[in-house]
Each structure stands twice: as structure tokens, then as C-alpha cells.
Design a protein around this motif. Structure first.
Motif, PDB file in Angstrom:
ATOM      1  N   ILE A  54       0.872  -1.178   0.000  1.00  0.00           N
ATOM      2  CA  ILE A  54       0.000   0.000   0.000  1.00  0.00           C
ATOM      3  C   ILE A  54       0.905   1.223   0.000  1.00  0.00           C
ATOM      4  CG2 ILE A  54      -1.807   1.244   1.245  1.00  0.00           C
ATOM      5  CD1 ILE A  54      -2.619  -1.461   2.475  1.00  0.00           C
ATOM      6  N   GLN A  55       1.095   1.830  -1.167  1.00  0.00           N
ATOM      7  CA  GLN A  55       2.067   2.902  -1.291  1.00  0.00           C
ATOM      8  C   GLN A  55       1.622   3.927  -2.321  1.00  0.00           C
ATOM      9  OE1 GLN A  55       4.550   2.947   0.748  1.00  0.00           O
ATOM     10  NE2 GLN A  55       4.930   0.821   1.340  1.00  0.00           N
ATOM     11  N   ASP A  56       2.100   5.150  -2.134  1.00  0.00           N
ATOM     12  CA  ASP A  56       2.081   6.193  -3.163  1.00  0.00           C
ATOM     13  C   ASP A  56       3.509   6.667  -3.345  1.00  0.00           C
ATOM     14  OD1 ASP A  56      -0.710   7.699  -4.097  1.00  0.00           O
ATOM     15  OD2 ASP A  56      -0.946   6.444  -2.306  1.00  0.00           O
ATOM     16  N   VAL A  57       3.971   6.676  -4.578  1.00  0.00           N
ATOM     17  CA  VAL A  57       5.336   7.118  -4.852  1.00  0.00           C
ATOM     18  C   VAL A  57       5.300   8.174  -5.952  1.00  0.00           C
ATOM     19  CG1 VAL A  57       6.243   4.851  -4.216  1.00  0.00           C
ATOM     20  CG2 VAL A  57       5.822   5.358  -6.637  1.00  0.00           C
ATOM     21  N   GLU A  58       6.318   9.016  -5.970  1.00  0.00           N
ATOM     22  CA  GLU A  58       6.502   9.976  -7.053  1.00  0.00           C
ATOM     23  C   GLU A  58       7.769   9.634  -7.809  1.00  0.00           C
ATOM     24  OE1 GLU A  58       3.472  11.486  -4.905  1.00  0.00           O
ATOM     25  OE2 GLU A  58       5.412  11.748  -3.958  1.00  0.00           O
ATOM     26  N   VAL A  59       7.664   9.496  -9.131  1.00  0.00           N
ATOM     27  CA  VAL A  59       8.854   9.270  -9.955  1.00  0.00           C
ATOM     28  C   VAL A  59       8.888  10.327 -11.047  1.00  0.00           C
ATOM     29  CG1 VAL A  59       8.943   6.789  -9.512  1.00  0.00           C
ATOM     30  CG2 VAL A  59       7.630   7.631 -11.458  1.00  0.00           C
ATOM     31  N   PRO A  60      10.080  10.757 -11.479  1.00  0.00           N
ATOM     32  CA  PRO A  60      10.163  11.714 -12.587  1.00  0.00           C
ATOM     33  C   PRO A  60       9.460  11.159 -13.820  1.00  0.00           C
ATOM     34  CG  PRO A  60      12.292  11.471 -11.499  1.00  0.00           C
ATOM     35  CD  PRO A  60      11.407  10.401 -10.947  1.00  0.00           C
ATOM     36  N   VAL A  61       8.782  12.031 -14.561  1.00  0.00           N
ATOM     37  CA  VAL A  61       7.951  11.559 -15.669  1.00  0.00           C
ATOM     38  C   VAL A  61       8.759  10.776 -16.696  1.00  0.00           C
ATOM     39  CG1 VAL A  61       8.179  13.716 -16.993  1.00  0.00           C
ATOM     40  CG2 VAL A  61       6.157  12.241 -17.312  1.00  0.00           C
ATOM     41  N   HIS A  62      10.023  11.144 -16.912  1.00  0.00           N
ATOM     42  CA  HIS A  62      10.793  10.439 -17.935  1.00  0.00           C
ATOM     43  C   HIS A  62      11.199   9.034 -17.502  1.00  0.00           C
ATOM     44  CE1 HIS A  62      13.957  12.309 -15.429  1.00  0.00           C
ATOM     45  NE2 HIS A  62      14.706  11.275 -15.797  1.00  0.00           N
ATOM     46  N   THR A  63      11.094   8.736 -16.213  1.00  0.00           N
ATOM     47  CA  THR A  63      11.405   7.385 -15.739  1.00  0.00           C
ATOM     48  C   THR A  63      10.151   6.545 -15.513  1.00  0.00           C
ATOM     49  OG1 THR A  63      11.387   7.943 -13.371  1.00  0.00           O
ATOM     50  CG2 THR A  63      13.459   8.285 -14.574  1.00  0.00           C
ATOM     51  N   LEU A  64       8.973   7.136 -15.753  1.00  0.00           N
ATOM     52  CA  LEU A  64       7.730   6.416 -15.510  1.00  0.00           C
ATOM     53  C   LEU A  64       7.618   5.125 -16.318  1.00  0.00           C
ATOM     54  CD1 LEU A  64       4.941   6.304 -14.114  1.00  0.00           C
ATOM     55  CD2 LEU A  64       4.038   7.616 -16.055  1.00  0.00           C
ATOM     56  N   PRO A  65       7.932   5.119 -17.627  1.00  0.00           N
ATOM     57  CA  PRO A  65       7.833   3.853 -18.372  1.00  0.00           C
ATOM     58  C   PRO A  65       8.700   2.754 -17.772  1.00  0.00           C
ATOM     59  CG  PRO A  65       8.009   5.696 -19.883  1.00  0.00           C
ATOM     60  CD  PRO A  65       8.288   6.242 -18.516  1.00  0.00           C
ATOM     61  N   GLU A  66       9.920   3.099 -17.368  1.00  0.00           N
ATOM     62  CA  GLU A  66      10.795   2.089 -16.773  1.00  0.00           C
ATOM     63  C   GLU A  66      10.211   1.568 -15.469  1.00  0.00           C
ATOM     64  OE1 GLU A  66      15.292   1.597 -14.853  1.00  0.00           O
ATOM     65  OE2 GLU A  66      14.832   3.329 -16.114  1.00  0.00           O
ATOM     66  N   PHE A  67       9.672   2.476 -14.634  1.00  0.00           N
ATOM     67  CA  PHE A  67       9.107   2.031 -13.362  1.00  0.00           C
ATOM     68  C   PHE A  67       7.894   1.138 -13.583  1.00  0.00           C
ATOM     69  CE2 PHE A  67       6.139   2.418  -9.807  1.00  0.00           C
ATOM     70  CZ  PHE A  67       6.947   1.958  -8.782  1.00  0.00           C
ATOM     71  N   LEU A  68       6.999   1.530 -14.499  1.00  0.00           N
ATOM     72  CA  LEU A  68       5.797   0.743 -14.724  1.00  0.00           C
ATOM     73  C   LEU A  68       6.120  -0.632 -15.284  1.00  0.00           C
ATOM     74  CD1 LEU A  68       3.299   3.399 -16.133  1.00  0.00           C
ATOM     75  CD2 LEU A  68       3.384   2.424 -13.826  1.00  0.00           C
ATOM     76  N   GLN A  69       7.111  -0.697 -16.184  1.00  0.00           N
ATOM     77  CA  GLN A  69       7.505  -1.999 -16.725  1.00  0.00           C
ATOM     78  C   GLN A  69       8.077  -2.881 -15.623  1.00  0.00           C
ATOM     79  OE1 GLN A  69       7.227  -3.256 -20.163  1.00  0.00           O
ATOM     80  NE2 GLN A  69       7.409  -4.999 -18.762  1.00  0.00           N
ATOM     81  N   TRP A  70       8.940  -2.289 -14.793  1.00  0.00           N
ATOM     82  CA  TRP A  70       9.504  -3.036 -13.667  1.00  0.00           C
ATOM     83  C   TRP A  70       8.398  -3.464 -12.707  1.00  0.00           C
ATOM     84  CZ3 TRP A  70       9.203  -2.153  -8.461  1.00  0.00           C
ATOM     85  CH2 TRP A  70      10.025  -2.946  -7.644  1.00  0.00           C
ATOM     86  N   PHE A  71       7.493  -2.558 -12.411  1.00  0.00           N
ATOM     87  CA  PHE A  71       6.427  -2.849 -11.454  1.00  0.00           C
ATOM     88  C   PHE A  71       5.539  -3.979 -11.953  1.00  0.00           C
ATOM     89  CE2 PHE A  71       2.331  -2.179  -9.392  1.00  0.00           C
ATOM     90  CZ  PHE A  71       2.698  -1.987  -8.076  1.00  0.00           C
TER      91      PHE A  71
END
Length: 241
Positions: free
Chosen positions: A112-129
Motif C-alpha cells: 500500500i504505497q504512493d510514490v513519485e517518480v520523474p515523468v521520464h522514468t515512468l515507463p521504466e518504473f511501470l515496466q519493472w512494477f
């Protein structure tokens, strides 16, 4: 984001035009409507609280999205604070743990989390997630700050995306405490992001103080709490003390 290839963007604006408004405090479910409707109209009050009736989408864990159960579930009890109390009660009596044993689920972890990531790293985070965690849906909300906060140092003017994910995941039996949450923290930190501290946190103290303005908070404590009577932010957010 309901799937890696299923993302819905919602845009809202005020209007004085009279029209039929939707009511998501009854049998309709807001997060499902996004995929079913191209346009919608809500009162200002309902727009601000559109997430609350179903705790975004988490009411499904209690059966409240089943159409038959929903009909007899009192409307006044379809609220996020009620669901939160149900979670606390379940933690005491262990019903979910019993059901997991019956279903032979080896282990389960709350994520149960809310995180902020820089917009240019969002695709990498979502793929990893999606590869490593696999929870859906995921809430995406872009944001910018116009000022600097030392204890939550986002860069003013830069665009970040708040990523919210709330639920549980299955984990192998005997997994260390917070295994999935720790991996998320590491990935967010690697991508130059931060996470909100309303939920569980597992950072070591050195990393935590570097990320959340430890030096500035120490200076405030030396001035206003020189005897150290109050808990530090690390003690409250990570150690729960």
C-alpha cells in the motif's frame, strides 16, 4: 492503468451547464465507469469524493463490488474509513490468513504505497512494477511543485507522476518482512523519486535521513526539542515508535 496496454486519461473542467449527474455512492462503481464512458458529469462534491465509496477499487476485497452483496450493503457503510476499520479487524481475527491457508497461498504481503517518480522514468518504473509486482489497477497522477521542501525534495518545475497501488501480493513462504515493499523503495530511489510516508516504510536510517531532510529536521529539533522528548520522523515513519 488497468493493464500495460490499458491506460485511461481523465480530464475535468467546471461547467454551469445543467445536465444529469452520475452518482457513484450507489450501485455504480466509479473506477469501472472510466472504461465504460467517454464523458461523465458529477457535482463538485461527488467529484472530490468519487474515490471514497469504493476506496478507489479496494472495496472488491470485501465483496462490496459484487452486485448482489452491494444491494444489501448499507450505503452509509460504503466508505473508505469503514473499509479501513474492516482491515484492522481482519488483522486482529486473522480471517484472511485462514482463507489463505485454505487456498494454499504460501504467503501474502500488503503493498500500500504512493510514490513519485520523474515523468521520464515512468515507463521504466511501470515496466519493472508490472514484471516484479504485478498489481493492477495502478493510479497515475502527474504533478509539479513550485517550491522546494527540504524534507520532501522534489525539484521545483519538474514533472513527476504519483503512482498509487493499494492491495496485497502473494509471496513465497518464509519471505522476509516487507520484501516487496523494500524492492519498490529501492527502485523508486534508483529512479530519483520519493514515496509518501503514510504507509509502511523500510529504509535504513542513513538512506531515510538523506532522502527526507534529516539535517534540516535535526536543526529544528535542536532548537525546539533539545531534550529529545518527541520521536524523530524516522522513528515514527519506519520504526512505528
Amino acid at each position: 492503468m488497468v493493464a500495460p496496454t490499458g491506460i485511461y486519461l481523465t480530464l475535468a473542467h467546471f461547467t454551469d451547464e445543467e445536465q444529469v449527474t452520475s452518482d457513484y455512492t450507489g450501485q455504480q462503481i466509479y473506477f469501472r465507469s472510466i472504461a465504460e464512458r467517454e464523458t461523465d458529469a458529477l457535482t463538485m462534491h461527488d467529484y472530490l469524493w468519487r474515490w471514497d465509496t469504493d476506496w478507489f477499487w479496494c472495496s472488491g476485497a470485501f465483496g462490496a463490488q459484487n452486485r448482489w452483496l452491494r444491494r444489501i450493503w448499507p450505503r452509509r457503510w460504503r466508505r473508505s474509513d469503514v473499509f479501513h476499520r474492516l482491515v484492522s479487524y481482519d488483522e486482529k481475527i486473522g480471517l484472511s490468513r485462514l482463507l489463505d491457508r485454505i487456498k494454499k497461498v504460501p504467503g501474502r504481503e500488503r503493498v500500500i504505497q504512493d510514490v513519485e517518480v520523474p515523468v521520464h522514468t515512468l515507463p521504466e518504473f511501470l515496466q519493472w512494477f508490472d514484471d516484479e509486482v504485478g498489481m493492477r489497477p495502478v493510479w497515475l497522477c502527474p504533478l509539479r511543485t513550485t517550491r522546494s521542501w527540504p524534507v520532501y525534495p522534489l525539484t521545483p518545475g519538474d514533472t513527476y507522476v504519483n503512482v498509487g497501488f493499494w492491495g496485497t501480493v502473494e509471496v513465497p513462504a518464509g519471505s522476509p518482512d516487507g520484501m516487496v515493499n523494500r524492492r519498490i523503495e529501492q527502485k523508486v530511489h534508483q529512479l530519483g523519486g520519493h514515496k509518501s510516508l503514510y504507509s509502511e516504510a523500510f529504509y535504513d536510517q542513513e538512506t531515510f535521513e538523506a532522502m527526507y531532510g534529516g539535517q534540516q529536521l535535526d536543526a529544528v529539533r535542536r532548537r525546539y526539542d533539545p531534550e529529545g522528548r518527541l520521536s524523530t520522523l524516522y522513528e515514527k515513519a519506519v520504526r512505528n515508535s
